[in-house]
Each structure stands twice: as C-alpha cells, then as structure tokens.
Write a protein that holds these residues in place. Structure first.
Motif, PDB file in Angstrom:
ATOM      1  N   ALA A 226      28.433  56.424 116.901  1.00 26.99           N
ATOM      2  CA  ALA A 226      27.869  56.818 118.195  1.00 26.99           C
ATOM      3  C   ALA A 226      27.272  55.625 118.925  1.00 26.99           C
ATOM      4  O   ALA A 226      27.500  55.429 120.130  1.00 26.99           O
ATOM      5  CB  ALA A 226      26.822  57.905 117.993  1.00 26.99           C
ATOM      6  N   ARG A 227      26.542  54.798 118.207  1.00 24.10           N
ATOM      7  CA  ARG A 227      25.887  53.655 118.855  1.00 24.10           C
ATOM      8  C   ARG A 227      26.877  52.537 119.171  1.00 24.10           C
ATOM      9  O   ARG A 227      26.743  51.833 120.171  1.00 24.10           O
ATOM     10  CB  ARG A 227      24.731  53.179 117.981  1.00 24.10           C
ATOM     11  N   LEU A 228      27.888  52.382 118.316  1.00 20.57           N
ATOM     12  CA  LEU A 228      28.921  51.377 118.591  1.00 20.57           C
ATOM     13  C   LEU A 228      29.697  51.736 119.850  1.00 20.57           C
ATOM     14  O   LEU A 228      29.908  50.887 120.724  1.00 20.57           O
ATOM     15  CB  LEU A 228      29.875  51.280 117.396  1.00 20.57           C
ATOM     16  N   VAL A 229      30.136  52.983 119.954  1.00 21.82           N
ATOM     17  CA  VAL A 229      30.915  53.413 121.119  1.00 21.82           C
ATOM     18  C   VAL A 229      30.096  53.258 122.392  1.00 21.82           C
ATOM     19  O   VAL A 229      30.607  52.800 123.429  1.00 21.82           O
ATOM     20  CB  VAL A 229      31.395  54.862 120.942  1.00 21.82           C
ATOM     21  N   ARG A 230      28.817  53.604 122.335  1.00 20.84           N
ATOM     22  CA  ARG A 230      27.961  53.473 123.511  1.00 20.84           C
ATOM     23  C   ARG A 230      27.902  52.012 123.958  1.00 20.84           C
ATOM     24  O   ARG A 230      27.954  51.705 125.162  1.00 20.84           O
ATOM     25  CB  ARG A 230      26.567  53.999 123.183  1.00 20.84           C
ATOM     26  N   ALA A 231      27.813  51.092 122.998  1.00 19.88           N
ATOM     27  CA  ALA A 231      27.738  49.670 123.337  1.00 19.88           C
ATOM     28  C   ALA A 231      29.068  49.168 123.888  1.00 19.88           C
ATOM     29  O   ALA A 231      29.116  48.409 124.864  1.00 19.88           O
ATOM     30  CB  ALA A 231      27.337  48.870 122.095  1.00 19.88           C
ATOM     31  N   VAL A 232      30.167  49.586 123.265  1.00 24.60           N
ATOM     32  CA  VAL A 232      31.495  49.096 123.672  1.00 24.60           C
ATOM     33  C   VAL A 232      31.859  49.613 125.074  1.00 24.60           C
ATOM     34  O   VAL A 232      32.504  48.890 125.859  1.00 24.60           O
ATOM     35  CB  VAL A 232      32.552  49.539 122.641  1.00 24.60           C
ATOM     36  N   LEU A 233      31.451  50.830 125.381  1.00 28.53           N
ATOM     37  CA  LEU A 233      31.815  51.424 126.681  1.00 28.53           C
ATOM     38  C   LEU A 233      30.833  51.065 127.795  1.00 28.53           C
ATOM     39  O   LEU A 233      31.081  51.424 128.952  1.00 28.53           O
ATOM     40  CB  LEU A 233      31.899  52.947 126.555  1.00 28.53           C
TER      41      LEU A 233
END
Length: 240
Positions: A226-233
């Motif tokens: 969840a936190r990785l996707v938020r950062a990548v997007l």
C-alpha cells in the motif's frame, strides 16, 4: 505422477535451493524411483526448469488478474493487490534463482519463454490423458478462466513478460484517463516491481524484524504494498 514429481521438486528446491537439491531427494519426496523421474523429464535441468515454471505461474496469474481489472476499482487498489502478490512471489522465487543466474541452460530457457511453454505443454498433456482424447473442460492457456498465455518469443517473452504486462495495464489506465498523460509508465513499472523484489530480498537475507527496524519498511506485504504504490503513483494520477 508427473504432477507429484513436480510438486516434490518445488518443495525440495524451496527448502534446499537448486544447487543442493538432488534428483534422489526429489524422488524420495515424491515416493517414486529416481529412474522414473526421467520418464517425465528429459534431464535434471528440464525438471528444475519445470519447477521454476510452476513457481512463476503465480506471477503470471497475478498479472492476468491485473489486466482484467483495468477500469475497475481504483488504479491504486489494483496495484496494491498486485504488489502484495509480487512480494510473496519474489520471496519464493529468489531462493531458487540465485544459481539460475549462473546456469547458461536455464538462462536460455527463460529467454526462450520457457515457463509459458512448459505450462502450455502440461495443459496439452493433461487434455491428452482424458478419456478417449476428449477435452476435460479445462480452459486453454489464454482462454477465459484459463491460465494466462504469453507470447511465444521476442522482446516481451521470458523474464520481461511481467514487466511488459504491467506496462500494458498502465497504458490501458492511461488511455482511460486514470493516469496522467505524461506518466513514465516503464519507470513506474520498474519502480513497483523493483520495490517488491527489494523487500523480498531484504526479508530473505535480514529477516522481517530487521527490515522494519533497519530499512524502515513495513514487514507485512500488504502494508508495504500500500505504501509503495502510494509513493510510486505520487503525482501521476489526475486530480479528483
């Protein structure tokens, strides 16, 4: 019997790694004679390649599910589900792939789209074993409800299939206006999959507690995803 041997090979390789795994141990685990392995696999390399194909099938299934989710839920929700699956996938794959990187035969097999070919071959043999050669109702690879089928070769075959499949999903979302027109899709894909692999790599070597304490990353795949996707997007989605 082939399926029992393959399951035993996957279990032994996961526990001991490719270098330490032996056909004798695999045969013992499967409850068959060592010689009978070669009734189903041409050699040890073919057996280990098929075991690797079995493991990579989980990633292909996850990518197929992602492709089918374009335009549904939110982009973030879809990618979080994929990322959590990929963290687990890399956690299973990494212990198997270290020696693969030094094995020219296995590298050639991967580059030639070996996992998909092995999956298709297994599906064909399963259909051939049905009574009177009749189809048992199992969908063909690539068919609705069946296992995903990839290209037979070329630039997006083999190890690049997952990366190219993720880019394909991102392109679909970009065309639908759910990602910014200038979003660098290949780099978003690389950052997402690379982050998942790094988490699995650190967890394998250092353990989940050290990953949380030393790397500042959540140990649980779902929270990390969840936190990785938020950062990548970040900055690549249209304002709501």
């Amino acid at each position: 019997m082939r399926e029992r041997i393959l399951a035993a090979a996957v279990a032994v390789i996961r526990e001991r790694g490719i270098v330490a795994a032996t056909t004798k141990e695999i045969a013992r685990s499967a409850g068959v004679s060592e010689g009978s392995l070669y009734n189903h696999f041409a050699n040890k390399t073919a057996l280990f390649a098929a075991a690797l194909a079995e493991v990579t099938g989980t990633a292909r299934t996850a990518m197929a599910a992602l492709a089918g989710s374009a335009g549904q839920n939110t982009v973030e929700q879809n990618l979080v589900r994929l990322a959590a699956d990929m963290v687990r996938f890399y956690g299973e794959l990494l212990p198997m792939t270290g020696p693969v990187l030094a094995d020219p035969e296995l590298i050639a097999w991967l580059r030639d789209n070996g996992p998909v070919k092995a999956q298709n071959e297994a599906a064909a043999k399963a259909r051939a074993r049905t009574r009177g050669g009749q189809d048992d109702g199992t969908p063909l690879p690539g068919a609705p409800g069946g296992p995903p089928a990839g290209p037979s070769g070329g630039a997006t075959a083999g190890p690049l299939m997952g990366h190219s499949a993720l880019i394909g999903y991102l392109e679909a979302e970009q065309r639908a206006g759910r990602l910014g027109a200038d979003a660098p899709l290949p780099f978003i894909a690389a950052a997402l999959l690379g982050g998942c692999q790094q988490h699995a790599f650190l967890t394998r070597l250092a353990g989940p507690e050290a990953v949380a304490a030393g790397a500042g990353l959540p140990a649980a795949p779902e929270e990390f995803a969840a936190r990785l996707v938020r950062a990548v997007l970040a900055g690549h989605q249209p304002a709501q």
